[in-house]
Design an enzyme around this catalytic site. Sequence first.
Site, PDB file in Angstrom:
ATOM      1  N   CYS A  72      86.157  27.171  31.336  1.00  0.00           N
ATOM      2  CA  CYS A  72      86.508  28.388  32.085  1.00  0.00           C
ATOM      3  C   CYS A  72      87.831  28.993  31.639  1.00  0.00           C
ATOM      4  CB  CYS A  72      86.533  28.101  33.583  1.00  0.00           C
ATOM      5  SG  CYS A  72      84.917  27.667  34.206  1.00  0.00           S
ATOM      6  N   HIS A 104      90.489  33.797  37.023  1.00  0.00           N
ATOM      7  CA  HIS A 104      89.148  33.248  36.806  1.00  0.00           C
ATOM      8  C   HIS A 104      88.404  33.271  38.145  1.00  0.00           C
ATOM      9  CE1 HIS A 104      85.838  30.871  35.605  1.00  0.00           C
ATOM     10  NE2 HIS A 104      86.203  29.791  36.261  1.00  0.00           N
ATOM     11  N   ASN A 123      80.467  32.789  39.044  1.00  0.00           N
ATOM     12  CA  ASN A 123      81.334  32.240  37.996  1.00  0.00           C
ATOM     13  C   ASN A 123      80.584  32.296  36.657  1.00  0.00           C
ATOM     14  OD1 ASN A 123      82.870  30.697  36.271  1.00  0.00           O
ATOM     15  ND2 ASN A 123      83.125  28.972  37.695  1.00  0.00           N
TER      16      ASN A 123
HETATM   17  O1  UT7 Z   1      85.133  27.209  37.137  1.00  0.00           O
HETATM   18  C1  UT7 Z   1      85.408  25.884  36.812  1.00  0.00           C
HETATM   19  C2  UT7 Z   1      86.220  25.232  37.846  1.00  0.00           C
HETATM   20  N1  UT7 Z   1      85.418  25.000  39.030  1.00  0.00           N
HETATM   21  C3  UT7 Z   1      85.927  25.261  40.207  1.00  0.00           C
HETATM   22  O2  UT7 Z   1      87.032  25.756  40.313  1.00  0.00           O
HETATM   23  C4  UT7 Z   1      85.119  24.858  41.419  1.00  0.00           C
HETATM   24  C5  UT7 Z   1      86.004  24.133  42.408  1.00  0.00           C
HETATM   25  N2  UT7 Z   1      85.275  23.636  43.575  1.00  0.00           N
HETATM   26  C6  UT7 Z   1      84.756  24.454  44.521  1.00  0.00           C
HETATM   27  O3  UT7 Z   1      84.802  25.655  44.401  1.00  0.00           O
HETATM   28  C7  UT7 Z   1      84.193  23.829  45.774  1.00  0.00           C
HETATM   29  O4  UT7 Z   1      84.580  22.476  45.817  1.00  0.00           O
HETATM   30  C8  UT7 Z   1      82.649  23.922  45.877  1.00  0.00           C
HETATM   31  C9  UT7 Z   1      82.252  25.371  46.098  1.00  0.00           C
HETATM   32  C10 UT7 Z   1      82.003  23.380  44.627  1.00  0.00           C
HETATM   33  C11 UT7 Z   1      82.159  23.121  47.084  1.00  0.00           C
HETATM   34  O5  UT7 Z   1      82.834  23.553  48.269  1.00  0.00           O
HETATM   35  P1  UT7 Z   1      83.547  22.481  49.217  1.00  0.00           P
HETATM   36  O6  UT7 Z   1      84.110  23.242  50.328  1.00  0.00           O
HETATM   37  O7  UT7 Z   1      84.492  21.687  48.380  1.00  0.00           O
HETATM   38  O8  UT7 Z   1      82.335  21.636  49.737  1.00  0.00           O
HETATM   39  P2  UT7 Z   1      82.065  20.075  49.590  1.00  0.00           P
HETATM   40  O9  UT7 Z   1      81.612  19.727  48.224  1.00  0.00           O
HETATM   41  O10 UT7 Z   1      83.222  19.309  50.151  1.00  0.00           O
HETATM   42  O11 UT7 Z   1      80.855  19.892  50.588  1.00  0.00           O
HETATM   43  C12 UT7 Z   1      81.031  20.080  52.014  1.00  0.00           C
HETATM   44  C13 UT7 Z   1      79.682  19.926  52.678  1.00  0.00           C
HETATM   45  C14 UT7 Z   1      78.922  18.672  52.228  1.00  0.00           C
HETATM   46  O12 UT7 Z   1      78.191  18.184  53.335  1.00  0.00           O
HETATM   47  P3  UT7 Z   1      78.687  16.892  54.155  1.00  0.00           P
HETATM   48  O13 UT7 Z   1      78.792  15.801  53.141  1.00  0.00           O
HETATM   49  O14 UT7 Z   1      80.021  17.283  54.706  1.00  0.00           O
HETATM   50  O15 UT7 Z   1      77.620  16.707  55.172  1.00  0.00           O
HETATM   51  C15 UT7 Z   1      77.965  19.197  51.206  1.00  0.00           C
HETATM   52  O16 UT7 Z   1      76.802  18.402  51.095  1.00  0.00           O
HETATM   53  O17 UT7 Z   1      78.862  21.026  52.321  1.00  0.00           O
HETATM   54  C16 UT7 Z   1      77.631  20.547  51.788  1.00  0.00           C
HETATM   55  N3  UT7 Z   1      77.169  21.488  50.771  1.00  0.00           N
HETATM   56  C17 UT7 Z   1      76.402  22.538  51.062  1.00  0.00           C
HETATM   57  N4  UT7 Z   1      75.871  22.968  52.226  1.00  0.00           N
HETATM   58  C18 UT7 Z   1      75.140  24.090  52.177  1.00  0.00           C
HETATM   59  C19 UT7 Z   1      77.443  21.489  49.450  1.00  0.00           C
HETATM   60  N5  UT7 Z   1      76.838  22.530  48.871  1.00  0.00           N
HETATM   61  C20 UT7 Z   1      76.181  23.196  49.846  1.00  0.00           C
HETATM   62  C21 UT7 Z   1      75.393  24.351  49.858  1.00  0.00           C
HETATM   63  N6  UT7 Z   1      74.900  24.758  51.040  1.00  0.00           N
HETATM   64  N7  UT7 Z   1      75.148  25.063  48.742  1.00  0.00           N
END
Ligand code: UT7
Length: 337
Positions: A116, A257, A287
């Site tokens: 990225c 980004h 993205n």
């Molecule tokens: O471009 C390259 C660099 N990449 C980035 O900068 C990405 C950085 N990371 C992020 O943007 C975020 O971490 C994500 C968007 C990938 C994920 O968001 P988050 O707020 O960190 O969510 P999480 O992974 O901590 O998940 C929270 C909850 C989980 O459920 P439990 O375990 O709390 O029950 C996930 O299973 O949200 C759940 N979850 C979803 N729920 C509905 C994860 N994805 C989804 C989804 N829909 N699509």
Amino acid sequence: MKKINAIITGVGGYLPDYILDNEELSRMVDTTDEWIMTRIGIKTRHILKGEGKGTSVMATEAVKDLLEKTNIDPLSVDLVICSTVTPDMSFPSTANLIAYNAGLTNAFAFDMSAACSGFLFGMQTAAAYIQSGRCKRVILVGADKMSSIVDYEDRKTCPIFGDGAGAVLFEADPTGEYGLIDSMLHSDGSGAKHLYMKAGGSAYPASIETVENKWHHIHQEGQTVFKAAVSNMADTAVALMERNNLTSDDVRFLVPHQANMRIIDATAARMGLSREKCMINIDRYGNTTAATLPLCLWDYEQRLKKGDNLVFAAFGGGFTWGAIYFKWAYDGDTMKR
Ligand code: UT7
């Protein structure tokens, strides 16, 4: 004698026609529009469809758009660089294909891989070729067909990414006043284990096992990457501002980004910038990896004025990250769209 600097003199872009919205995604995996909008900030993303169509197809269209807008002779371009993590093939380079397909047949061409941060790293590279006097015209393309490596059964990654391409033309500014003023670029391989695609390279060439294990898809530990992205993008952008005595009032736009709206907001807040001073299109494109920065320029070009101070900032797989201070060199509303 004044030092030659490298300015951007035009921007082109391309997005494929097919739009994948949150409604369609929520029929593919267990997710909702509300979750995606709250946690990431994406409504739609463009997807390149069609057998055998790779990143070079979009990139070539972006370059053709750039050539049409700038009205330069394609044969006058000395170098084509393509930043991408989704090349058409391992070799030849995608830049090679773009140069041929867009008629840039006098140019030498190569790809850059910095995930990225690829476009950011490419800006420094393109500028160096101009500043050294080695090249007069360099086209830098940021392009990715992320849909080719996304697992559309994994709700943690599939809402994030989209396909697209952007291209800019670098030329010399003999006054030395405009263009790339300063940059801070970083790499840290200890972050490799948090964001990668395991197979398809020389470590794990394609096999039945790699396909069955889904090793040809993006693996991302979202929270770890999120924290590293926020702190590194913001720290570097602020350090760059301090090194150049830039206050928040001096900055016209942050060009960030487009990974997550929350990362953009956090970076802008640390720099003392309001949302109005951030280029944002993540809601429409998602993205697009190496394409996010040039697609921001493409969208906001009409609002840019000669002398505007821009701060570019990115973070991505590798880990790679950095920021660039760039003084814009032309009034964007003089360019036809
Ligand atoms: O471009 C390259 C660099 N990449 C980035 O900068 C990405 C950085 N990371 C992020 O943007 C975020 O971490 C994500 C968007 C990938 C994920 O968001 P988050 O707020 O960190 O969510 P999480 O992974 O901590 O998940 C929270 C909850 C989980 O459920 P439990 O375990 O709390 O029950 C996930 O299973 O949200 C759940 N979850 C979803 N729920 C509905 C994860 N994805 C989804 C989804 N829909 N699509």
